[in-house]
Design an enzyme around this catalytic site. Sequence first.
Site, PDB file in Angstrom:
ATOM      1  N   GLY A 278      -1.882   2.120   7.321  1.00 54.05           N
ATOM      2  CA  GLY A 278      -1.055   1.880   8.644  1.00 54.05           C
ATOM      3  C   GLY A 278      -0.976   3.293   9.337  1.00 54.05           C
ATOM      4  O   GLY A 278      -1.252   3.499  10.262  1.00 54.05           O
ATOM      5  N   CYS A 345      27.255   3.746  17.387  1.00 53.13           N
ATOM      6  CA  CYS A 345      28.661   3.834  16.736  1.00 53.13           C
ATOM      7  C   CYS A 345      28.311   3.732  15.150  1.00 53.13           C
ATOM      8  O   CYS A 345      28.515   2.962  14.373  1.00 53.13           O
ATOM      9  CB  CYS A 345      29.537   2.982  17.111  1.00 53.13           C
ATOM     10  SG  CYS A 345      30.136   3.213  18.873  1.00 53.13           S
ATOM     11  N   TYR A 373       6.139   2.588  12.162  1.00 51.48           N
ATOM     12  CA  TYR A 373       7.486   2.237  11.632  1.00 51.48           C
ATOM     13  C   TYR A 373       8.574   2.759  12.397  1.00 51.48           C
ATOM     14  O   TYR A 373       9.710   3.156  12.102  1.00 51.48           O
ATOM     15  CB  TYR A 373       7.597   2.601  10.141  1.00 51.48           C
ATOM     16  CG  TYR A 373       6.406   2.554   9.366  1.00 51.48           C
ATOM     17  CD1 TYR A 373       6.254   1.127   8.928  1.00 51.48           C
ATOM     18  CD2 TYR A 373       5.475   3.225   8.922  1.00 51.48           C
ATOM     19  CE1 TYR A 373       5.214   0.743   8.043  1.00 51.48           C
ATOM     20  CE2 TYR A 373       4.548   3.137   7.927  1.00 51.48           C
ATOM     21  CZ  TYR A 373       4.048   1.761   7.780  1.00 51.48           C
ATOM     22  OH  TYR A 373       3.287   1.290   6.820  1.00 51.48           O
TER      23      TYR A 373
HETATM   24  C1  LIG Z   1       2.972  -0.573   3.976  1.00 51.67           C
HETATM   25  C2  LIG Z   1       1.611  -0.870   3.269  1.00 51.67           C
HETATM   26  C3  LIG Z   1       0.408  -0.254   3.518  1.00 51.67           C
HETATM   27  C4  LIG Z   1       0.340   1.012   4.539  1.00 51.67           C
HETATM   28  O1  LIG Z   1       1.070   1.860   4.254  1.00 51.67           O
HETATM   29  P1  LIG Z   1       0.646   3.294   5.014  1.00 51.67           P
HETATM   30  O2  LIG Z   1       1.739   4.332   4.582  1.00 51.67           O
HETATM   31  O3  LIG Z   1       1.353   3.097   6.448  1.00 51.67           O
HETATM   32  O4  LIG Z   1      -0.577   3.810   5.326  1.00 51.67           O
HETATM   33  C5  LIG Z   1      -0.764  -0.484   3.034  1.00 51.67           C
HETATM   34  N1  LIG Z   1      -0.703  -1.177   1.915  1.00 51.67           N
HETATM   35  C6  LIG Z   1       0.342  -2.220   1.609  1.00 51.67           C
HETATM   36  C7  LIG Z   1       0.266  -3.232   0.815  1.00 51.67           C
HETATM   37  C8  LIG Z   1       1.521  -1.855   2.195  1.00 51.67           C
HETATM   38  O5  LIG Z   1       2.759  -2.408   1.793  1.00 51.67           O
END
Ligand SMILES: *Cc1c(COP(=O)(O)O)cnc(C)c1O
Length: 415
Positions: A278, A345, A373
């Site tokens: 991700g 706040c 994120y």
């Molecule tokens: C959040 C997540 C990812 C991605 O994680 P990154 O740190 O953004 O690469 C991959 N697999 C699962 C199952 C996740 O929950």
Amino acid sequence: MIATTQPARKEKQTDMELSGEFLANIANQYGTPLYVYHAEKIKEQFKRLTSAFEGADATFFYACKALTNINVLRYIRSIGCNIDCSSSNEVLLALHAGFSPRQILYTSNNISFAELEEVASKGVNINIDSISNLGKFGKKFGATYPVGVRLRPNILAGGNLKISTGHDASKFGIPLESINEIHDVVKETGVVIRGLHIHTGSDIKDVDVFVKGVEILFNLTEQFPQLEFLDLGGGFKVSYKDGDHETDIAELGRRLTESQKAFQQKSGRRLSLWFEPGKFLVSEAGYFISSVNVIKETSSVTFVGLNTGLNHLIRPMFYDAWHTIVNISNPGGATRRYTITGNICETDTFATNREINEIREGDYLVFRNAGAYCFEMSSNYNSRYKPAEVLIEGGNHRMIRRADKFDDLLRNQVL
Ligand SMILES: *Cc1c(COP(=O)(O)O)cnc(C)c1O
């Protein structure tokens, strides 16, 4: 690079960074606060992954919970990447973006069986992360819908405990010590286990964690004769500041390609390696531009108050994430120390005692690594609007989400 005081963090990426001047023009045009994403940077990261694994049988699924704007999803599909979803709605978004069911992987946690049924009705790849749901799934589908299972390998990895998911106190996955219960379900229902999955956390720099992870899975393969893939999840670390190290992707590719080949030679089985990056794909492609509302000098600290807050970028307050902050309006200014805060706040400190080129009211401050994120975790807290998002692609820019308007605050309320 944006500021003179912060020279290129990594030479190889310098040409992919949007200049301060360019971002200031975008901010003038669209207003702030504003999220800006650079499509080609996403592509570059994807290419780094695919070339590192050139000699392997590897498939990449973008963990879209990092950033789900539909235009970003379409772009990611266009460069040939698959997609990993953590909710049924993300599956719907992926389908909407044009991904085919086979390109979609669903890896979720603590979901209702009804949601699993809904996702199964779309025909996507599914990883199941509890014995309870595996049992229900097997009872309903038997051998007709092979699935992966998410295991908890009892490895402690990741940037900090809040973003670690594979250790022995984590809610994620089926603990290794319960593996016999998987076999019980297989025997009772005929469900076919086609994949083993682990995802041990985020910000994992150490390549050994992934190599150890795959070894754990290799050692389990004899128990699962119908396996097609081993899924190592995501969690590759990116660089957040000068001198910060990312996961060595080339090394990761080399080591895991070797492991895969060795396993194939020894066992005669060819199992694909799946990954769910991700952050690695989108973090560095994102820039969050804010404006300085107020500067408050106190006896000990100079506070900078921005026209944004934890409602738009919660990561520093949520899990102590670091975002490099650059004053693109005064790149040549002498540096001073500032505490950068939001306008909510609630205590919403983005950075404490941070050295930045002299800041004046009205300046644009840019947060780096704002692709993953960031917008995705934003809210309307304090009844403030969520910001707009802009995509830079092929040298052109376009708005891919407008900022909220007052009507959006009332939209679902019963009036
Ligand atoms: C959040 C997540 C990812 C991605 O994680 P990154 O740190 O953004 O690469 C991959 N697999 C699962 C199952 C996740 O929950």
